[in-house]
Every structure is written in C-alpha cells, then in structure tokens.
Design a protein around this motif. Sequence first.
Motif, PDB file in Angstrom:
ATOM      1  N   PHE A 314       0.826  -1.201   0.000  1.00 23.37           N
ATOM      2  CA  PHE A 314       0.000   0.000   0.000  1.00 23.37           C
ATOM      3  C   PHE A 314       0.868   1.263   0.000  1.00 23.37           C
ATOM      4  N   VAL A 315       1.982   1.239   0.726  1.00 21.20           N
ATOM      5  CA  VAL A 315       2.899   2.380   0.697  1.00 21.20           C
ATOM      6  C   VAL A 315       3.479   2.553  -0.707  1.00 21.20           C
ATOM      7  N   THR A 316       3.800   1.434  -1.370  1.00 23.28           N
ATOM      8  CA  THR A 316       4.313   1.497  -2.735  1.00 23.28           C
ATOM      9  C   THR A 316       3.265   2.046  -3.690  1.00 23.28           C
ATOM     10  N   ILE A 317       2.023   1.608  -3.500  1.00 19.20           N
ATOM     11  CA  ILE A 317       0.941   2.126  -4.342  1.00 19.20           C
ATOM     12  C   ILE A 317       0.836   3.634  -4.196  1.00 19.20           C
ATOM     13  N   LEU A 318       0.945   4.127  -2.963  1.00 20.90           N
ATOM     14  CA  LEU A 318       0.922   5.574  -2.743  1.00 20.90           C
ATOM     15  C   LEU A 318       2.073   6.260  -3.465  1.00 20.90           C
ATOM     16  N   THR A 319       3.262   5.649  -3.417  1.00 20.34           N
ATOM     17  CA  THR A 319       4.423   6.235  -4.085  1.00 20.34           C
ATOM     18  C   THR A 319       4.214   6.300  -5.586  1.00 20.34           C
ATOM     19  N   VAL A 320       3.736   5.200  -6.174  1.00 15.79           N
ATOM     20  CA  VAL A 320       3.538   5.150  -7.623  1.00 15.79           C
ATOM     21  C   VAL A 320       2.440   6.117  -8.051  1.00 15.79           C
ATOM     22  N   ILE A 321       1.340   6.140  -7.292  1.00 12.06           N
ATOM     23  CA  ILE A 321       0.260   7.075  -7.614  1.00 12.06           C
ATOM     24  C   ILE A 321       0.752   8.515  -7.482  1.00 12.06           C
ATOM     25  N   GLY A 322       1.510   8.792  -6.423  1.00 12.43           N
ATOM     26  CA  GLY A 322       2.057  10.133  -6.237  1.00 12.43           C
ATOM     27  C   GLY A 322       2.979  10.528  -7.376  1.00 12.43           C
ATOM     28  N   THR A 323       3.812   9.587  -7.850  1.00 10.62           N
ATOM     29  CA  THR A 323       4.706   9.867  -8.971  1.00 10.62           C
ATOM     30  C   THR A 323       3.921  10.167 -10.240  1.00 10.62           C
ATOM     31  N   THR A 324       2.904   9.358 -10.506  1.00 18.00           N
ATOM     32  CA  THR A 324       2.082   9.563 -11.701  1.00 18.00           C
ATOM     33  C   THR A 324       1.363  10.904 -11.657  1.00 18.00           C
ATOM     34  N   VAL A 325       0.758  11.203 -10.509  1.00 15.68           N
ATOM     35  CA  VAL A 325       0.039  12.477 -10.365  1.00 15.68           C
ATOM     36  C   VAL A 325       1.005  13.657 -10.496  1.00 15.68           C
TER      37      VAL A 325
END
Length: 344
Positions: A314-325
């Motif tokens: 879930f922390v990784t998902i946040l990182t990837v979503i944050g990078t994309t955004v």
Amino acid sequence: MFAAAASSTIDELMRIYVFQRLIYMIFLLWLVSIVTFVVIQLPPGDYLSTYISRLEQAGQDLSDEEVENLRRQYGLDLPLFLRYFKWFGQVLQGEFGFSFDWQQPVKDIIGERLALTFTIAILSAIFTFAVAIPIGIYSATHQYSLGDYIVSIIGFIGLAIPNFMLALIMLYIAWKSYELNLTGLFSPEYVSAPWSWAKLGDLLLHLPIPIIVVGTAGTAGMIRVLRGTLLDELNKQYVITARSKGVGEVKLLFKYPVRVALNPIVSGLAWLFPSLISGGTITAIVLGLPTAGPMLYRALITQDTFLTATLLMFVTILTVIGTTVSDILLVVVDPRIRMERAAN
C-alpha cells in the motif's frame, strides 16, 4: 484552426502518456510485490521462530511435532515461491492473507487503520501546501524584509525540532491549558464505539495535533525550496524584460515564475504521502495514533509476513500514484514541458 489541431494533438499525447503510466504502474507494483515478499524473508528465522522464542521465555516448551504442526498451520512449510504465489493469488481476489500476530485476516485489521492513515496524510498534505506555498511566495517577494527573517527563523526551527518532540510539546500545552488529553484519535469512550456523529466530532477534535505535527517538517522544508527557486526565477532575463514592458507585478509573478518555481514542489508530491505514513511512525507511536505506521513497525519486528507485505504494498501504491500524479501536474503547471511533449 492550427490552434485547435495543436490542442487536439496535446490532448491525444496526454491520453497516451496517462495510459502508458498506468501500464508501468501495474508492472512496477507486481515487481515490488516480489521484491517486498523476498526481502521480508531475508532476516534469519520467521514469525514462528519469534513465537516459539516468546513461549520459551514464558516457560512453555514445544515438541518437534508441535512445531511442525504449527509450520503447516501457518503455511511456513512451503517453499518461498509457493508462499508468494499463494499470497499474490489471494491479493488478486481481494484477500491479503492471514496475520500470524493478530490471528485475523489481514483485510479485517488494516481497513480502518488505512482509512485513518489516508485521512491524516491527505489533510496533512493540504495543510503543508496551504501554509508553505503562500509563505514561500511572500518570503521570496519580500527578500531580506522583517517578515522574511521571521519566516526563515520559524522555518529553521521547524526543520530542527523532531516531530515527536513537537507532538509532546503540543500534548503538554493542550493538557496544561485546557485539561484535554488529545493522544490517539478518539476519546476512550469512542475507541470501540460504532461510527456516529458524536464519534466523528470527537475525531475532528483530535485531528488538528497530528495534522500540524506531521505536516510541520514538510511545510518548513517546502518553504525553503520554494523561496530559493522563486528567487532564482525572479532574477532571470524574461522577468526583467516583462517588468520593463510594464507588465503588472501580480500578473508577472503568477504567469510564469511561480508556476516554474512549483516544479520541485510538484515533483516532491511523489514522496509526500509515503513519507507522511512511514516517516511519521515515531510520531504516531508518541501520539498513540491507530494508523498504519505503528502496525507496520510491529509487523516487521514480529516478522508477520503477509501483514508486512500488504502494508508495504500500500505504501508502494501511494508512491507510484504520487509519482504519476506529480508527472501529470508538471505537464499542467509548466508550459515548457507541455511544449516539449507536443514537439516530440
């Protein structure tokens, strides 16, 4: 006509770009799930070793047969790759395995904690941006003024004071001045109570301290970054030329310099949410917050494999979503990036 065609081309490029990033995100999450699961297994022993050690310290010995039964019960008798595929298959079905330490399915114990964690993270991010951006702009446009000096001093203090110490100070002030115990996110009578308007009001009473404490370090750092970047932009030739042609100061400031100066701020969005969650673990422990950070810390200590892997995912998902955004916002904020993408 040419403008409409160019706009259509840019929109098409943006759609392709977003689609590509989504494909990359799915592939990256799969790779991270593998790495995460393997890394958790690297320390010697496993959850069962920790569990047996605790039983032995309590004076209870287990026979080899009992140990083997426990290994089969927890699925620790399977090879590593089979354990991974079993867990990942459950993830694809919306299940996340069984927590050895909590003796419950992972999804049953992380739901409310993740919701509270995301709430604090989002509100802290809003607090960070709402405070840092106006102050950073003011500090850059009033360089060496009294206000700039005051903001700089406060910023340095914010960077120097550890978040957990600030949390203790605020808790002390709340108790000493108003006799309010604001540890945790709920008063004792609402911890196990079902959700109601009263419980929501109690949550809102407890939220300001964690939001301010967690967001302070990011706010102080963001002010310094924005101030330095904006000062650099304001001294560039295009700003001097526009000012000499009579462009208004407010229009000139927000047309390009501020937008360009926001680049490092927007880029940092990729790491903001994960840092608010993982970096605020000590603060969460001090404040007694029922968030994901302390749970992840406990899961790592006890080598609770499936719970640790799920939280890290879930922390990784946040990182990837944050990078994309952040990448998409960079295209929106900085006209130069949009022009480069259109040119390619």
